[in-house]
Design a protein around this motif. Sequence first.
Motif, mmCIF file in Angstrom:
data_model
loop_
_atom_site.group_PDB
_atom_site.id
_atom_site.type_symbol
_atom_site.label_atom_id
_atom_site.label_comp_id
_atom_site.label_asym_id
_atom_site.label_seq_id
_atom_site.Cartn_x
_atom_site.Cartn_y
_atom_site.Cartn_z
ATOM 1 N N THR A 95 -8.539 8.788 -3.159
ATOM 2 C CA THR A 95 -9.529 9.384 -3.593
ATOM 3 C C THR A 95 -10.487 8.776 -4.994
ATOM 4 O O THR A 95 -11.580 8.860 -4.745
ATOM 5 N N GLU A 96 -9.592 7.827 -5.686
ATOM 6 C CA GLU A 96 -10.135 7.203 -6.816
ATOM 7 C C GLU A 96 -10.602 5.981 -6.467
ATOM 8 O O GLU A 96 -11.036 4.899 -7.062
ATOM 9 N N GLY A 97 -10.825 5.613 -4.989
ATOM 10 C CA GLY A 97 -11.274 4.315 -4.475
ATOM 11 C C GLY A 97 -10.389 3.063 -4.486
ATOM 12 O O GLY A 97 -10.894 2.128 -4.587
ATOM 13 N N MET A 98 -9.078 3.372 -4.666
ATOM 14 C CA MET A 98 -8.146 2.167 -4.642
ATOM 15 C C MET A 98 -7.639 1.740 -3.499
ATOM 16 O O MET A 98 -7.654 2.839 -2.503
ATOM 17 N N LYS A 99 -7.116 0.717 -3.175
ATOM 18 C CA LYS A 99 -6.574 0.032 -2.006
ATOM 19 C C LYS A 99 -5.085 0.192 -2.471
ATOM 20 O O LYS A 99 -4.739 -0.150 -3.293
ATOM 21 N N VAL A 100 -4.407 0.889 -1.177
ATOM 22 C CA VAL A 100 -2.921 1.254 -1.377
ATOM 23 C C VAL A 100 -1.957 0.546 -0.436
ATOM 24 O O VAL A 100 -2.065 0.550 0.604
ATOM 25 N N ARG A 101 -0.820 0.129 -1.046
ATOM 26 C CA ARG A 101 0.235 -0.392 -0.163
ATOM 27 C C ARG A 101 1.444 0.144 -0.853
ATOM 28 O O ARG A 101 1.477 0.888 -1.831
ATOM 29 N N VAL A 102 2.567 0.314 0.305
ATOM 30 C CA VAL A 102 3.606 1.080 -0.253
ATOM 31 C C VAL A 102 4.855 -0.041 -0.058
ATOM 32 O O VAL A 102 4.857 -0.545 1.123
ATOM 33 N N VAL A 103 5.780 -0.074 -0.945
ATOM 34 C CA VAL A 103 7.103 -0.688 -0.660
ATOM 35 C C VAL A 103 8.227 0.513 -0.742
ATOM 36 O O VAL A 103 8.137 1.043 -1.754
ATOM 37 N N LEU A 104 8.833 0.480 0.390
ATOM 38 C CA LEU A 104 10.094 1.687 0.136
ATOM 39 C C LEU A 104 11.305 0.833 0.291
ATOM 40 O O LEU A 104 11.810 0.137 0.880
ATOM 41 N N PHE A 105 11.953 1.252 -0.742
ATOM 42 C CA PHE A 105 13.253 0.456 -0.927
ATOM 43 C C PHE A 105 14.451 0.951 -0.106
ATOM 44 O O PHE A 105 14.100 2.376 0.520
ATOM 45 N N PRO A 106 15.727 0.595 0.561
ATOM 46 C CA PRO A 106 16.468 1.142 1.361
ATOM 47 C C PRO A 106 17.144 2.137 0.493
ATOM 48 O O PRO A 106 17.022 2.279 -0.805
ATOM 49 N N ASP A 107 17.718 3.222 1.486
ATOM 50 C CA ASP A 107 18.274 4.324 0.653
ATOM 51 C C ASP A 107 19.347 4.080 -0.441
ATOM 52 O O ASP A 107 19.917 3.025 -0.577
ATOM 53 N N ASP A 108 19.206 4.713 -1.503
ATOM 54 C CA ASP A 108 19.973 4.644 -2.616
ATOM 55 C C ASP A 108 19.622 3.493 -3.480
ATOM 56 O O ASP A 108 20.226 3.325 -4.490
#
Length: 677
Positions: free
Chosen positions: A331-344
């Motif tokens: 909504t604020e016009g940013m480009k987003v990527r995500v890094v998900l860490f392994p469980d725990d």
Amino acid sequence: MIPRDTIQKILDATHIEEVISDFVSLHKRGANYWGCCPFHNEKTPSFSVSPSKGIFKCFGCGKAGNAVHFLMEHEHFSYPDALRYLANKYNIEIKEKELTPEEQKALTERDTLFHVSEFAQKDFADLLYNNEDGRNIGLAYFYERQLSDDVIKKFGLGYCLDEWEAFTKHALNSGYSEDAIVKSGLTIRKDDNGTTKLYDRFRGRVMFPIFNASGRVIGFSGRVLTSEKTQAKYVNSPDSEIYNKSLALYGIFQAKSAITRQDLCYLVEGNIDVISMHQAGLENTVASCGTSLTKEQIRLIKRYTSNVTLMYDGDAPGIKAAIRAIDLLLTEGMKVRVVLFPDDDDPDSYAKKHGSEAIQNFVKDNATDFVRFKTGILLKDAGNDPLRLSEVAAEMVNTIALVGDMMERSEFIRECASIMKVSEKDLTQGVAKAILRNKEKDFKESQRVAQESTTPEQQETQPSTDDGTAPSATDIITSTTEKHQFLPSFFPCEEQEKKIISLLINNGDQTITMPSKDEDGNEIFEEYYVEALVVGDILGDNIKFDNPLYQRIFNEFAEQLQQGNLLSSQYFVNHQEEIVRTLAASMLSQPYTISDEWYKKYLISVPMPDDKAVIANDYHDSMLNLKMKKLEQKITEAKEQLKDATDPEDIAIRLGQINQYEKIKLAIGKELNRVIS
Ligand SMILES: [Zn+2]
């Protein structure tokens, strides 16, 4: 409070290109550096920095000034804070003058709170290393978290003793008022059967100072070390005049130059995560502390980059927070990527287990775009349930609709369609409808806001000052220069006046050779300072500047000249008034510089602007042009008055006057022609 000679020392040591390159990526071309302007959105660089003149100037939006001015604009520093920042950067010690009681009183509440917070940060950091409990409890905890001394110092970490009023007493004994320490949130005041008691809010906690973007301590986050369930794990400073948790980002001061350099910001969940990322070499990391991500925090990041990679925990609350953050960032016009860490695992534990290099590679290899991340999460939950699947599609449509760029949007639609195995056309239509819905919502919201903020008295079309009187020329100048425009068209002689002021600022303290006569009437050549010539001409002909800002600058030249002082361009670039600094900087910069290669290739001979002959010519021309224009103004005025005149004697006088003016005008015209030909 900063002595004058120290200010000069700071300004002398400052290299503007070094200051600005902490925030903007600059490339050398010719004598200047160029980069993309941090003050307006652009893809091709029109922001120039001149090391020799000590100024920057954007040819796109017009912002200009010296290094101090840059820091004030970019970092929202006050003038003294910008100087302190530079002093710190260039290792110049500031011995600030002791405050007189009057000055002390004049300190605003904000200043007082800044001072108390800084005092507390130093006190806690000192206890961490130099107090037995500090070392055995606080420092031991940080070492157990495998934080190095370097990073502990970089983040100013500390320890608050586990005593009821150790900090409070120390602060009171050091001269801070009870009111100030209570308002800062460091001390809690309680009424106990009619007697007030003061005690430390953070007793027995390790302390994480929260810095604003300019490096001033604004609040604290304290972590408890006992495993008692009765105490909150983290306690944060309450909001105050200087601290607003929805505006603050933990680590922004330490991260901002890395964010600018890499054009990317990593967003993590906790303070410790930020610190371990820095220790692992990922210095472009910040966290929203004590609150879930807000749009104000996103706007703060946006000052440095529009690329954010979320590094949230892989557990359920972490995923939920990431999904919420994605929509807000888009909504604020940013480009987003995500890094998900392994469980725990979270960023901190991953870095501890696998080391710096591993986490850097992990982040690089596992950053996915938000579509892949979100569909992955949602599809896992939905299984094969067709109803749930259509809910996922609807959810994805809403998120993709938040992407502002049309090309990017269709790219995400294509990706989403392929992952979910649904028709691209259906998704496109869904997104189009969602965009329309959002637009309607925005429109209604803006109408509501407009209605609330407009009262009948404010609906006047004429600009007016607060007290309802018409604005003076100075008001208009100030408001237009705030937008960095120096060409208000309502001054008839604007162009000519500007040339003279520009000549004074650029070359005022240089000399040119002018013909003169000696005692015997022989023609000789003498050196004159440009300032002296111009001031003499203007005062001699009693010329007044229409533009009040120019008049003020001229007066400064004239007054200083009387005392035998010449004013240099540097004097104006470092002027105490912002409006003057900006004007001076804009007058000093040249829009185009010929690159060295170009110069060599074509061997172009460009006249050097400080060549005496060029300056002499410039002086001669600009002065005559100004006089010519002023004369035309007088003629027009006289003719206007002639129209209204009825008395024959009056008419005769005015006609004679006009005649006289016309004669001078003719002479000046001849003179100008002679110079031109
Ligand atoms: Zn700009």
